[in-house]
Design a protein around this motif. Structure first.
Motif, mmCIF file in Angstrom:
data_model
loop_
_atom_site.group_PDB
_atom_site.id
_atom_site.type_symbol
_atom_site.label_atom_id
_atom_site.label_comp_id
_atom_site.label_asym_id
_atom_site.label_seq_id
_atom_site.Cartn_x
_atom_site.Cartn_y
_atom_site.Cartn_z
ATOM 1 N N UNK A 169 -9.716 6.596 -4.532
ATOM 2 C CA UNK A 169 -8.318 6.950 -4.777
ATOM 3 C C UNK A 169 -7.485 6.151 -3.792
ATOM 4 N N UNK A 170 -6.416 5.522 -4.280
ATOM 5 C CA UNK A 170 -5.529 4.752 -3.413
ATOM 6 C C UNK A 170 -4.480 5.701 -2.835
ATOM 7 N N UNK A 171 -4.600 5.999 -1.554
ATOM 8 C CA UNK A 171 -3.727 6.980 -0.900
ATOM 9 C C UNK A 171 -2.616 6.256 -0.146
ATOM 10 N N UNK A 172 -1.383 6.517 -0.533
ATOM 11 C CA UNK A 172 -0.225 5.975 0.173
ATOM 12 C C UNK A 172 0.252 6.978 1.215
ATOM 13 N N UNK A 173 0.584 6.487 2.406
ATOM 14 C CA UNK A 173 1.076 7.378 3.448
ATOM 15 C C UNK A 173 2.099 6.670 4.310
ATOM 16 N N UNK A 174 2.997 7.447 4.894
ATOM 17 C CA UNK A 174 3.900 6.953 5.924
ATOM 18 C C UNK A 174 3.659 7.767 7.189
ATOM 19 N N UNK A 175 3.988 7.168 8.331
ATOM 20 C CA UNK A 175 3.859 7.897 9.589
ATOM 21 C C UNK A 175 4.995 7.509 10.517
ATOM 22 N N UNK A 176 5.172 8.306 11.564
ATOM 23 C CA UNK A 176 6.179 7.981 12.573
ATOM 24 C C UNK A 176 5.538 7.180 13.694
ATOM 25 N N UNK A 177 6.263 6.988 14.793
ATOM 26 C CA UNK A 177 5.792 6.152 15.892
ATOM 27 C C UNK A 177 4.578 6.724 16.598
ATOM 28 N N UNK A 178 4.340 8.043 16.446
ATOM 29 C CA UNK A 178 3.174 8.679 17.082
ATOM 30 C C UNK A 178 1.930 8.615 16.210
ATOM 31 N N UNK A 179 2.083 8.136 14.971
ATOM 32 C CA UNK A 179 0.967 8.160 14.043
ATOM 33 C C UNK A 179 0.856 9.474 13.298
ATOM 34 N N UNK A 180 1.894 10.307 13.351
ATOM 35 C CA UNK A 180 1.916 11.569 12.612
ATOM 36 C C UNK A 180 2.368 11.286 11.186
ATOM 37 N N UNK A 187 -2.280 10.308 -5.698
ATOM 38 C CA UNK A 187 -2.370 10.590 -7.130
ATOM 39 C C UNK A 187 -2.844 9.414 -7.964
ATOM 40 N N UNK A 188 -3.104 8.251 -7.343
ATOM 41 C CA UNK A 188 -3.409 7.060 -8.117
ATOM 42 C C UNK A 188 -4.840 6.588 -7.898
ATOM 43 N N UNK A 189 -5.482 6.095 -8.974
ATOM 44 C CA UNK A 189 -6.858 5.583 -8.848
ATOM 45 C C UNK A 189 -6.912 4.294 -8.049
ATOM 46 N N UNK A 190 -8.117 3.940 -7.615
ATOM 47 C CA UNK A 190 -8.300 2.837 -6.697
ATOM 48 C C UNK A 190 -7.856 1.477 -7.192
ATOM 49 N N UNK A 191 -7.795 1.262 -8.494
ATOM 50 C CA UNK A 191 -7.402 -0.050 -9.009
ATOM 51 C C UNK A 191 -5.893 -0.264 -8.980
ATOM 52 N N UNK A 193 -2.239 -1.020 -7.714
ATOM 53 C CA UNK A 193 -1.681 -1.830 -6.634
ATOM 54 C C UNK A 193 -0.754 -0.993 -5.773
ATOM 55 N N UNK A 194 -0.723 -1.303 -4.477
ATOM 56 C CA UNK A 194 0.127 -0.558 -3.533
ATOM 57 C C UNK A 194 1.587 -0.555 -3.966
ATOM 58 N N UNK A 195 2.063 -1.687 -4.487
ATOM 59 C CA UNK A 195 3.472 -1.781 -4.882
ATOM 60 C C UNK A 195 3.790 -0.804 -6.006
ATOM 61 N N UNK A 196 2.864 -0.638 -6.956
ATOM 62 C CA UNK A 196 3.087 0.301 -8.064
ATOM 63 C C UNK A 196 3.061 1.740 -7.563
ATOM 64 N N UNK A 197 2.139 2.036 -6.642
ATOM 65 C CA UNK A 197 2.083 3.390 -6.075
ATOM 66 C C UNK A 197 3.420 3.726 -5.432
ATOM 67 N N UNK A 198 3.974 2.777 -4.668
ATOM 68 C CA UNK A 198 5.248 3.035 -4.002
ATOM 69 C C UNK A 198 6.392 3.136 -5.012
ATOM 70 N N UNK A 199 6.451 2.210 -5.942
ATOM 71 C CA UNK A 199 7.573 2.156 -6.886
ATOM 72 C C UNK A 199 7.691 3.437 -7.707
ATOM 73 N N UNK A 200 6.577 4.092 -7.995
ATOM 74 C CA UNK A 200 6.588 5.308 -8.811
ATOM 75 C C UNK A 200 6.556 6.582 -7.976
ATOM 76 N N UNK A 201 6.703 6.457 -6.662
ATOM 77 C CA UNK A 201 6.566 7.623 -5.780
ATOM 78 C C UNK A 201 7.889 8.359 -5.584
ATOM 79 N N UNK A 202 7.769 9.614 -5.187
ATOM 80 C CA UNK A 202 8.945 10.414 -4.831
ATOM 81 C C UNK A 202 9.651 9.797 -3.629
ATOM 82 N N UNK A 203 8.874 9.223 -2.714
ATOM 83 C CA UNK A 203 9.463 8.584 -1.542
ATOM 84 C C UNK A 203 10.381 7.443 -1.933
ATOM 85 N N UNK A 204 9.955 6.601 -2.857
ATOM 86 C CA UNK A 204 10.801 5.499 -3.320
ATOM 87 C C UNK A 204 12.093 6.023 -3.938
ATOM 88 N N UNK A 205 11.988 7.050 -4.753
ATOM 89 C CA UNK A 205 13.188 7.644 -5.366
ATOM 90 C C UNK A 205 14.136 8.180 -4.298
#
Length: 320
Positions: A169-180, A187-191, A193-205
């Motif tokens: 599973x391709x897991x997208x994550x963000x963190x702060x300066x502490x690594x938190x 929600x996306x399978x391993x194949x 691309x990172x750009x597609x995961x981001x573009x369709x994410x709640x974070x991007x919206x």
């Protein structure tokens, strides 16, 4: 009546191994086996223990703490469920139910613990501490994807095969300066691309709707992502000062993934006082603002930040 063994009598379940692990005076033994200290295990029990109590007719039901320890041991070791069961003296079906139950309860807490910075004060603290790393201004998060290996699913199996040819599973994550971690998308399978995961994410919206300028903060991503007004990526052509500052600042997300996978081998605590490789949060002076006019796109913002970094470097050279 003479004492003798009854062939089919059930022996009472024993939990000597669980008790031995929890009663030891050696804190390193606890951390080695469960990746958490007594204090943090107690805290987990306070958070979800009441949800793990189940009415049962069994003589010796698993206590909430025992369920938590079984699950943490599974997370920490990544061993087969059968081996976890052998360690704690329970059958494999029980281990499976316990791990599922405790995991579900922990996931229910995600919105309380994983929060993207949205207030001016929260963003200001993160910006200041990110700026200390390499002089990169206005950063509120670093973003990246990591692959979590899974067993091949029965449906759409081929979609889960990543570029390294294993199922994940391709897991997208963000963190702060502490690594938190401040956001997670798993929600996306391993194949995918990172750009597609981001573009369709709640974070991007969210960023698209709430970003009006550098004062709102930017996210740093690697070259797999598109350069946007709220998402800065490295230059593909040489721009050494910018790319160096970008890489040093963004590296915090790669380190965060490393800490997570080393702690929980099932994937290969952050803010609870567990040892980690990140500095303590400080309150330095606010970084200088980058002046922009109009409504620049991502490339224009990146060029302005580059000019700002070069100016700061030149001042440092002159004053040294």
């Amino acid at each position: 009546m003479a004492d003798f063994d009854i062939p089919n009598a059930r022996r009472p379940r024993q939990f000597r191994r669980i008790d031995r692990f929890t009663e030891t005076d050696d804190p390193e033994e606890i951390r080695r086996r469960f990746r958490f200290t007594h204090y943090s295990i107690d805290r987990i029990e306070r958070l979800i223990g009441h949800r793990l109590e189940r009415p049962t007719g069994r003589n010796q039901p698993l206590t909430p703490r025992q369920q938590i320890l079984i699950t943490l041991r599974f997370f920490a070791s990544g061993n087969f469920l059968q081996l976890i069961g052998d360690t704690f003296g329970v059958d494999i079906a029980t281990v499976s139910r316990v791990v599922t139950r405790v995991t579900d309860e922990l996931c229910d807490l995600k919105d309380q613990t994983i929060k993207f910075p949205t207030t001016d004060r929260h963003k200001s603290i993160i910006k200041q501490n990110f700026f200390k790393i390499a002089g990169f201004p206005s950063v509120i998060a670093a973003i990246d994807g990591t692959h979590v290996r899974i067993i091949a699913p029965h449906e759409h199996e081929e979609q889960y095969v990543n570029r390294k040819h294993y199922h994940s599973v391709n897991v997208q994550a963000t963190c702060d300066h502490r690594g938190v971690f401040t956001s997670i998308n798993a929600t996306w399978p391993g194949s995918t691309h990172d750009a597609h995961v981001f573009r369709t994410s709640v974070l991007s919206d969210y960023l698209e709707a709430h970003h009006h300028g550098l004062e709102d903060g930017i996210v740093l991503g690697d070259s797999a992502y598109p350069c946007r007004k709220f998402l800065m990526t490295p230059y593909l052509h040489p721009a050494q000062m910018f790319n160096d500052a970008h890489a040093k600042t963004r590296n915090v997300i790669e380190r965060a993934f490393g800490v997570l996978k080393r702690r929980f081998h099932v994937l290969h605590g952050e803010a609870w006082g567990e040892r980690e490789a990140f500095p303590e949060e400080e309150d330095p002076q606010p970084p200088p603002l980058v002046q922009l006019e109009g409504n620049p796109d991502g490339q224009a913002i990146r060029d302005a930040i580059t000019a700002n970094i070069m100016t700061m470097c030149n001042k440092f050279v002159k004053n040294s």
